[in-house]
Design a protein around this motif. Structure first.
Motif, short mmCIF file in Angstrom:
data_model
loop_
_atom_site.label_atom_id
_atom_site.label_comp_id
_atom_site.label_asym_id
_atom_site.label_seq_id
_atom_site.Cartn_x
_atom_site.Cartn_y
_atom_site.Cartn_z
N LYS A 133 -6.55 2.35 12.33
CA LYS A 133 -6.53 3.75 11.93
C LYS A 133 -5.27 4.09 11.14
O LYS A 133 -5.32 4.79 10.12
CB LYS A 133 -6.61 4.64 13.17
CG LYS A 133 -7.95 4.62 13.88
CD LYS A 133 -7.92 5.54 15.09
CE LYS A 133 -9.25 5.54 15.82
NZ LYS A 133 -9.22 6.42 17.02
N THR A 134 -4.13 3.59 11.61
CA THR A 134 -2.87 3.90 10.92
C THR A 134 -2.82 3.24 9.55
O THR A 134 -2.33 3.84 8.58
CB THR A 134 -1.68 3.43 11.78
OG1 THR A 134 -1.78 4.01 13.08
CG2 THR A 134 -0.36 3.85 11.15
N LEU A 135 -3.33 2.01 9.46
CA LEU A 135 -3.37 1.34 8.15
C LEU A 135 -4.22 2.14 7.16
O LEU A 135 -3.86 2.26 5.98
CB LEU A 135 -3.94 -0.07 8.30
CG LEU A 135 -2.97 -1.16 8.75
CD1 LEU A 135 -3.72 -2.46 8.99
CD2 LEU A 135 -1.85 -1.38 7.74
N ILE A 136 -5.31 2.69 7.62
CA ILE A 136 -6.16 3.48 6.73
C ILE A 136 -5.44 4.73 6.26
O ILE A 136 -5.48 5.09 5.08
CB ILE A 136 -7.47 3.83 7.45
CG1 ILE A 136 -8.31 2.56 7.67
CG2 ILE A 136 -8.26 4.86 6.65
CD1 ILE A 136 -9.58 2.79 8.45
N LYS A 137 -4.76 5.41 7.19
CA LYS A 137 -4.04 6.63 6.83
C LYS A 137 -2.92 6.32 5.83
O LYS A 137 -2.75 7.00 4.82
CB LYS A 137 -3.46 7.30 8.07
CG LYS A 137 -4.51 7.94 8.98
CD LYS A 137 -3.85 8.62 10.15
CE LYS A 137 -4.88 9.29 11.04
NZ LYS A 137 -5.61 10.36 10.33
N VAL A 138 -2.12 5.28 6.13
CA VAL A 138 -1.02 4.93 5.24
C VAL A 138 -1.56 4.44 3.90
O VAL A 138 -1.01 4.75 2.83
CB VAL A 138 -0.11 3.87 5.89
CG1 VAL A 138 0.99 3.43 4.92
CG2 VAL A 138 0.50 4.41 7.17
N ALA A 197 -7.17 -4.87 5.24
CA ALA A 197 -6.63 -5.34 6.52
C ALA A 197 -7.18 -4.51 7.66
O ALA A 197 -7.51 -5.03 8.74
CB ALA A 197 -5.11 -5.27 6.49
N ALA A 198 -7.31 -3.18 7.47
CA ALA A 198 -7.84 -2.31 8.52
C ALA A 198 -9.28 -2.67 8.85
O ALA A 198 -9.69 -2.65 10.02
CB ALA A 198 -7.74 -0.85 8.09
N ASN A 199 -10.06 -3.02 7.84
CA ASN A 199 -11.44 -3.42 8.09
C ASN A 199 -11.51 -4.72 8.89
O ASN A 199 -12.40 -4.89 9.73
CB ASN A 199 -12.19 -3.57 6.76
CG ASN A 199 -12.37 -2.25 6.04
OD1 ASN A 199 -12.45 -1.20 6.68
ND2 ASN A 199 -12.43 -2.29 4.72
N ASP A 200 -10.58 -5.64 8.63
CA ASP A 200 -10.56 -6.89 9.39
C ASP A 200 -10.05 -6.69 10.80
O ASP A 200 -10.58 -7.28 11.76
CB ASP A 200 -9.68 -7.93 8.67
CG ASP A 200 -10.36 -8.48 7.44
OD1 ASP A 200 -11.59 -8.30 7.31
OD2 ASP A 200 -9.66 -9.09 6.58
N LEU A 234 5.29 13.63 3.45
CA LEU A 234 5.46 14.63 4.50
C LEU A 234 4.14 14.83 5.26
O LEU A 234 4.13 14.89 6.50
CB LEU A 234 5.93 15.95 3.89
CG LEU A 234 6.54 16.97 4.85
CD1 LEU A 234 7.80 16.42 5.49
CD2 LEU A 234 6.85 18.26 4.11
N ASP A 235 3.04 14.90 4.51
CA ASP A 235 1.73 15.03 5.15
C ASP A 235 1.43 13.80 6.01
O ASP A 235 0.90 13.93 7.13
CB ASP A 235 0.64 15.21 4.09
CG ASP A 235 0.79 16.52 3.33
OD1 ASP A 235 1.49 17.41 3.84
OD2 ASP A 235 0.22 16.63 2.23
N LEU A 236 1.75 12.62 5.49
CA LEU A 236 1.51 11.40 6.26
C LEU A 236 2.35 11.39 7.53
O LEU A 236 1.86 11.02 8.61
CB LEU A 236 1.83 10.17 5.41
CG LEU A 236 1.74 8.82 6.12
CD1 LEU A 236 0.32 8.56 6.59
CD2 LEU A 236 2.21 7.69 5.20
N GLN A 237 3.59 11.81 7.42
CA GLN A 237 4.46 11.83 8.59
C GLN A 237 3.95 12.81 9.63
O GLN A 237 4.00 12.53 10.84
CB GLN A 237 5.89 12.21 8.15
CG GLN A 237 6.98 11.71 9.08
CD GLN A 237 8.34 11.88 8.46
OE1 GLN A 237 8.58 12.83 7.73
NE2 GLN A 237 9.25 10.97 8.76
N LYS A 238 3.42 13.95 9.19
CA LYS A 238 2.85 14.90 10.14
C LYS A 238 1.61 14.31 10.82
O LYS A 238 1.42 14.48 12.02
CB LYS A 238 2.48 16.19 9.41
CG LYS A 238 3.67 17.03 8.98
CD LYS A 238 3.21 18.32 8.31
CE LYS A 238 4.41 19.17 7.90
NZ LYS A 238 4.00 20.44 7.24
#
Length: 401
Positions: free
Chosen positions: A113-118, A101-104, A272-276
């Motif tokens: 960017k957030t989709l990739i991180k999550v 989805a992030a690529n689309d 926790l890392d993702l939230q940071k």
């Protein structure tokens, strides 16, 4: 062929004798050899162990693999001695969808960017889940299955043999009892020898015949009693081994708890890392500049943009003499002093674990004092709790008016 026929007839006779003895016991027409109380307790303990082991095994399988069709497929592969194919976890599948989805949407957009991180975090969660399932299967499920498919089958087999030995023993006791009763009855007939001498001769031969039957029944009873005692001892030793089984399962249970603890600790750390990351780069959540007003577009993004409901906190103008270490992201709590104005009270929304000595650990629902210093990242504030002081993320706070 003749030997096989005789053996078949003998087996049929033994089966018929056991069936009659079992039926008469159920109807209350025959006596039953009772096992001692200790043996009965061992049997009850073994049955209890088997029943609860089955339930724990099945429910653990459901915990590790909630999909029933997947469990059936894995069961068939195991029975066919074939390797179970690698299965994508739900977290890994979600990560794949988010990345696509992030690529689309565009990996450079805030949403992309957030989709990739999550998605990356979901992939790590899926990999941790896969490792937990593998570890739990080896350290916990396999020993339980080995007990049910190995030790318990042996115990069940020996218990069936013991049951047959008991039926044979009771049948021999019944035959001996009948033979002795018939012998006593035949021995009483000679009282009529003066009037009926022929009956006396017949009764004497019948008495001798029943005496032979009694001796034969006693001999069979001794042999059967020996076989029963030997089988009872074998079965007792196997049943006493249940204690060792409990010790082994206890060790496996500790290993299962350790695997589960590591799994949840990894999941917590990943989130926790993702939230940071999401809090540190919260400026990416600002809406598109095209939809924003010119005045809003001209203003720099602040921490309040991530949480519209949270009131913004005023930034104190630059003060001469404030250490440059704050602007560089390094904070010495002893060097920081609250400004004369601009301090606020805040309620902590979530628990937060300090990453280093410059940050302040937080507990959900506690109240702290916060303020900002010149040059600080807008996503962070200085928090104070008594004599404790350190940086805290804005996304973990509810600023109070």
């Amino acid at each position: 062929m003749e030997f096989n026929v005789k053996k078949l007839a003998s087996d049929a006779g033994v089966f018929f004798s056991r069936a009659m003895q079992f039926t008469e016991e159920k109807l209350g027409q025959a006596e039953k050899t009772e096992l001692d109380a200790h043996f009965e307790n061992l049997l009850a303990r073994a049955d209890c162990t088997k029943n609860w082991t089955e339930k724990i095994l099945r429910q653990t399988e459901v915990l590790l693999q909630p999909n029933p069709s997947a469990r059936v497929e894995e069961f068939l592969y195991e029975k066919l001695d074939r390797k179970v194919p690698s299965r994508v976890t739900n977290g890994e599948l979600l990560a794949q969808y988010m990345t696509e989805a992030a690529n689309d949407f565009g990996p450079g957009t805030p949403y992309g960017k957030t989709l990739i991180k999550v998605g990356e975090t979901q992939r790590r969660l899926g990999a941790a889940e896969r490792e937990f399932i593998r570890s739990a299967s080896i350290s916990f499920l396999t020993p339980l299955r080995n007990f049910l498919e190995g030790d318990w089958r042996t115990i069940s087999k020996e218990r069936r043999i013991l049951q047959n030995r008991r039926l044979d023993l009771d049948a021999c006791k019944a035959r001996l009892k009948k033979a002795k009763a018939a012998e006593a009855k035949a021995a009483a007939v000679p009282d009529f020898q003066e009037t009926r001498p022929r009956n006396y001769v017949l009764s004497a031969s019948a008495s001798a015949l029943w005496s032979d039957e009694v001796e034969k029944a006693e001999h069979e009873l001794r042999l059967t009693q020996t076989e029963f005692d030997r089988q009872a001892e074998v079965t007792r030793l196997l049943l006493e081994g249940i204690s060792s089984t409990h010790v082994n399962h206890l060790r496996c249970l500790h290993e299962f708890v350790e695997s589960q603890t590591n799994y949840y600790a990894q999941c917590y750390q990943f989130m926790l890392d993702l939230q940071k990351q999401l809090g540190r780069f919260s400026g990416t959540f600002v809406g598109n500049a095209e939809s924003a007003s010119p005045a809003a577009a001209a203003s720099p993004p602040v921490a309040a943009a991530t949480l519209p409901a949270v009131p913004t906190i005023p930034v104190v103008p630059t003060i001469v003499g404030v250490p440059n270490t704050v602007a560089e992201g390094v904070l010495n709590p002893n060097e920081v002093k609250p400004p004369a104005s601009g301090t606020r009270r805040a309620r902590v929304l979530y628990d937060y674990e300090a990453a280093d000595s410059t940050e302040l650990a937080l507990l959900a629902d506690e109240m702290i004092t916060v303020y900002s210093l010149p040059g600080m990242d807008p996503d962070w504030l200085i928090g104070e709790r008594g004599n404790q002081k350190g940086k805290v993320p804005v996304t973990y706070l509810e600023l109070l008016s």
